[in-house]
Structures are given as C-alpha cells and as structure tokens.
Write an enzyme that holds these catalytic residues in place. Structure first.
Site, PDB file in Angstrom:
ATOM      1  CB  CYS A  11      -1.004  -0.033   1.155  1.00 48.29           C
ATOM      2  SG  CYS A  11      -2.376   1.128   0.940  1.00 48.29           S
ATOM      3  CG  HIS A 141      -3.527  -3.778   3.230  1.00 58.00           C
ATOM      4  ND1 HIS A 141      -2.512  -3.157   3.915  1.00 58.00           N
ATOM      5  CD2 HIS A 141      -4.202  -2.794   2.581  1.00 58.00           C
ATOM      6  CE1 HIS A 141      -2.568  -1.853   3.720  1.00 58.00           C
ATOM      7  NE2 HIS A 141      -3.589  -1.608   2.905  1.00 58.00           N
ATOM      8  CD  GLU A 143      -0.774  -5.779   5.621  1.00 57.32           C
ATOM      9  OE1 GLU A 143      -1.187  -4.620   5.801  1.00 57.32           O
ATOM     10  OE2 GLU A 143      -0.504  -6.227   4.485  1.00 57.32           O
TER      11      GLU A 143
END
Length: 171
Positions: A11, A141, A143
């Site tokens: 990002c 994302h 994660e």
C-alpha cells in the site's frame, strides 16, 4: 549495488518504492516522465474492500510459494492505488516478468472493470517487482489475513507471501 536482502512495500510502502524507483527499476532514481507512479483511484475516492488478485509472475522470492495463475482474495484500502506507467516501461516490465500480480474478475481474468480493479490500474496491475525480483511492491494488504477473519469471503484469503521471504533467507 552489492546487496542480498529483500524489500517489500504494501500500500503506502508500495507508493514509496515506486516514488524512489526501487520498483520497477531496482535503483533509487529521480522521477521523470518515463517513470511509473501510483495516483488517485479512477472513481476519485477511497476504496476499502476485498479483491481477487492473480499471480502473474513468480520472479520474486516473495512469490516462491505461489504458482502463476493462483488467485487470492486480499484486502485493499487506499485512495491513491491506481498504477500507471508509460507503454515502453510496461512492455519492458511484462517482458522481464516484473508484473507480479493483477486484479482479476470472478473467472480469474485480469480486468479493468471497477468491480474487479477498483482503482483502475493499467493492465490491472496490483503488484510489481524490481528487475531481479528482490524488491516487491503491491497494493493489496496480504498481512490482513488470518483464521476466521473473513467469514463470508469468496476464494482463497491466504497468500503465502511472507513465507516466501523467510525461505529466501533460509536458503
């Protein structure tokens, strides 16, 4: 120039890597008209949703636990996530396998439709690498995943990106 590490930007980290030139060039360099950039989403507002991305290249060690064609559902949350680049640079990146991931529709096909590619990235690009693959930048994302996090999500919500990075150092 003699380094052996890996770098990952997700990002805003992807934005920083692009602005520095580390992706797609692999070097820090000033930006000019021949550079890629990340800019405002086509719809002009922030997007926060789940998207499907397809692995387009496994050049990067980060992608070593994936196969070309694998599709993952990942979260996005950004207002400036539209990847753009001049055509000669896009051609060079494609030829070099630097387009790591692309936004895809339900059939797994890269798409410019805003329902699949909510920021309008050229060639549906979600992530790119440096020429040697050791630097990876992506909007999604990865994660933001975990057991039970997405109860009603369609598709595979686990992308083994970080394990690929660990494997690189374990040799």
């Amino acid at each position: 120039q003699r380094r052996d590490g890996l770098m990952l930007g997700i990002c805003n980290g992807f934005q920083a890597l692009v602005k520095l030139g580390l992706v797609p060039f692999g070097d820090i360099r000033p930006m000019d008209a021949d550079c890629a950039t990340l800019t405002f989403n086509h719809i002009g507002r922030h997007q926060s949703t789940l998207v499907r991305t397809r692995v387009a290249s496994t050049l990067s060690p980060w992608m070593s636990r994936m196969n070309v064609g694998d599709v993952h559902t990942v979260a996005i949350s950004h207002g400036e996530g539209r990847f753009v680049a001049p055509q000669p640079l896009l051609d060079q990146m494609i030829a070099g396998g630097q387009v790591a991931t692309q936004y895809v529709d339900a059939a797994g096909v890269p798409s410019m439709d805003l329902s699949a590619n909510p920021n309008g990235s050229v060639l549906a690009i979600e992530g790119i690498t440096s020429p040697d693959g050791r630097v990876l930048g992506k909007m999604g994302h990865t994660e933001r995943s975990g057991a039970g996090l997405y109860k009603n999500a369609f598709g595979d919500t686990y992308q083994p990106l970080f394990e690929g990075g660990v494997d690189y150092f374990r040799g």
